[in-house]
Design a protein around this motif. Sequence first.
Motif: not given
Length: 307
Positions: A117-120, A208-210, A215-216, A221-222
């Motif tokens: 879901a994060y990728a999409f 910060a990267g993906h 993860f942080t 939030l979700v």
Amino acid sequence: MDILPIDQSAREGRPPRVAPSTRMSFRKWMRELGWRHLVGIAVVLFAVFPLVYVLSASFNPGGTLTGSNNLFREISLENYVDLLGDPRRPYAAWFANTLIVGLTTSAGTVFLGALAAYAFSRMRFTGRRPGLLGLIIVQMFPQLLAVVAIYLLMRGISDVFPAIGLDSLIGLILVYLGGALGVNTYLMYGFFNTVPASIDEAAKLDGAGHARIFFTIILRLVAPILAVIGLISFIGTTSDFVIASVILTSPEKLTLAVGLFRYVSEETSTNYTIFAAGAVLAAIPVMALFLWLQKYIVSGLTAGAVK
């Protein structure tokens, strides 16, 4: 009736003004609000009665459901003792297998679904829109259509990798993971879109990267949708009968749904009160998980995704 404070008319000797009554008549209350309470009570009784009946049958030492028509007429732990002490019925092993499959599948579904879901939601790549459309189209077909294909696939895998083929808990977990990722990924995708992209941009400015953002920041939030997906996945896997009965065959590797069904169907004198005792014990993990995740679900409904 309420009497107004003394006014000019009372000082002049005239009777005080009386405020009109605001109490609603019983007929009007029933017409506007009362019928809703009656409908709610009827629905609650309709939903609770089967649970109370099964609980009463589990305490009935008679052995048949006919003697359980009078709720809680007899209270005894004999059915629970017979259920846990009979070596022909490894209920403890069934219970452990159900927890292993349910918890592992729930954790895997939440983690893999959140990654997809994060990728999409956050990335733009070739095939993104066809991939989302494919998730929706796959869910249009009933899952029962894939039972034969799943059996043939798992039987073929058993010839090469027996540890993940038929009659293995790992193979059952993999089947559950593959079937649950579609709809759960799409549900998470819609929730991920409610998180403002400005949060990701601010984190990227700080270096910060993906992976770190995911993860942080994003997962916190979700958390409400993760709790809902985990609960739905756990309930679905622990109560599944069709796929588990096709893949699992050994008595010590069965789940609760399959094991209790085989016990009732294969015994010459079916003892449904012991089945009721097993069903009551099987409901405890689901209730415990729901109560533990309830605060996350409620917080998501009241506070929103961004805090």
